[in-house]
Enzyme design. Sequence first.
Site, short mmCIF file in Angstrom:
data_model
loop_
_atom_site.label_atom_id
_atom_site.label_comp_id
_atom_site.label_asym_id
_atom_site.label_seq_id
_atom_site.Cartn_x
_atom_site.Cartn_y
_atom_site.Cartn_z
N GLY A 143 0.84 -1.18 0.00
CA GLY A 143 0.00 0.00 0.00
C GLY A 143 0.88 1.23 0.00
O GLY A 143 1.95 1.25 -0.61
N GLY A 159 4.36 0.49 2.20
CA GLY A 159 5.22 -0.48 1.52
C GLY A 159 5.72 0.02 0.18
O GLY A 159 6.89 -0.19 -0.19
N ASN A 163 1.18 -1.12 11.69
CA ASN A 163 0.66 -0.44 12.86
C ASN A 163 0.34 -1.48 13.94
O ASN A 163 0.13 -2.65 13.65
CB ASN A 163 -0.62 0.34 12.52
N LYS A 197 4.62 4.62 19.27
CA LYS A 197 3.97 4.84 17.96
C LYS A 197 2.48 4.54 18.06
O LYS A 197 1.65 5.26 17.48
CB LYS A 197 4.62 3.92 16.92
N ASN A 202 -0.71 7.02 17.17
CA ASN A 202 -1.84 6.63 16.32
C ASN A 202 -3.17 6.76 17.06
O ASN A 202 -4.17 7.19 16.47
CB ASN A 202 -1.65 5.20 15.82
N ASN A 237 -5.46 9.03 14.92
CA ASN A 237 -6.12 8.30 13.84
C ASN A 237 -7.63 8.39 13.88
O ASN A 237 -8.28 8.73 12.88
CB ASN A 237 -5.68 6.83 13.83
N SER A 285 -4.14 7.18 8.52
CA SER A 285 -4.43 6.01 7.69
C SER A 285 -5.87 5.55 7.91
O SER A 285 -6.52 5.05 6.99
CB SER A 285 -3.45 4.88 8.00
#
Length: 299
Positions: A9, A12, A102, A178, A182, A186, A248
């Site tokens: 995606g 990557g 994630n 991390k 998020n 997010n 995301s």
Amino acid sequence: MKIAVMGAGAVGSYYGAMLARGGQEVALIGRPSHVEAVQAGGLVLEATFGRFRVPMRASTDASAVRDADLVLFCVKSTDTEAAGREMAPHLAPHTQVWSLQNGVDNAERLAAVLGRPVSPAVVYVAVELAGPGHVRHHGRGELVVPPGPHSERLAPAFTEAGVPIAFSEHVRGALWAKLILNCAYNALSAITRLPYGVLVQGQGVEAVMRDVVRECLEVARAEGVEVPGDVWEAVRRIAQTMPSQYSSTAQDLMRGKPTEIDHLNGHVVARGEALGVPTPVNRALWALVRLIERQVPAR
């Protein structure tokens, strides 16, 4: 070096393009529309440092990991086991696998499926898929991986490609740090459909984010995880360094795709329940995103 990206995606594809530009042999494994575009004209990398068209191999078949020296495993957390089972028969004995996902438990889940070690990598990059075969980079790009002879042997390919890479004995704590970033951004970005720089200016938003961070730190402490650094300062800086970035989770909802919310705020809620730590703000954000997911028609 031969490198395969499983689940190509935005994240990557960005790292695959950077490594291919650095002279590595890269194969992307992703969805048909993205793969077809890359096969036809290479990957368009629209970065903060320029725009490039990067030719590389692309496939929809997990067998493209065959003979790779390194697999960058970038699938959604919800697909970890299924994608792991698809690629397992094609991995060579010497292949190293890094999880660039994630969440905090994907490496362990993937290792259980593959029957081999998987190194968790902490990813700090702001990217999005602007369309099939087109990645837009908004900032950063660092990786943090556990030290060891295999990691240190592979690291030069990243540094030569312009990807900062660091080694840490405390990757679990960094993964939690991390995760907390998020959790803070997010769901709120997804619910409001706002980029970070606009989001944080909303009335009461900072207080909500502080509550999210506090709950996450309490769960991490109950898990016995030491989260490094000043977490709130790290959260605050994200909006400054990535003001135009949508999370995301927001990108998934806007495209009608399932999100990873169960592995972000939902993971904190589940671990909080197991450990007796209340997480009402994370629970509310998780529940709201799940409701919105049900209202978005699948594409």
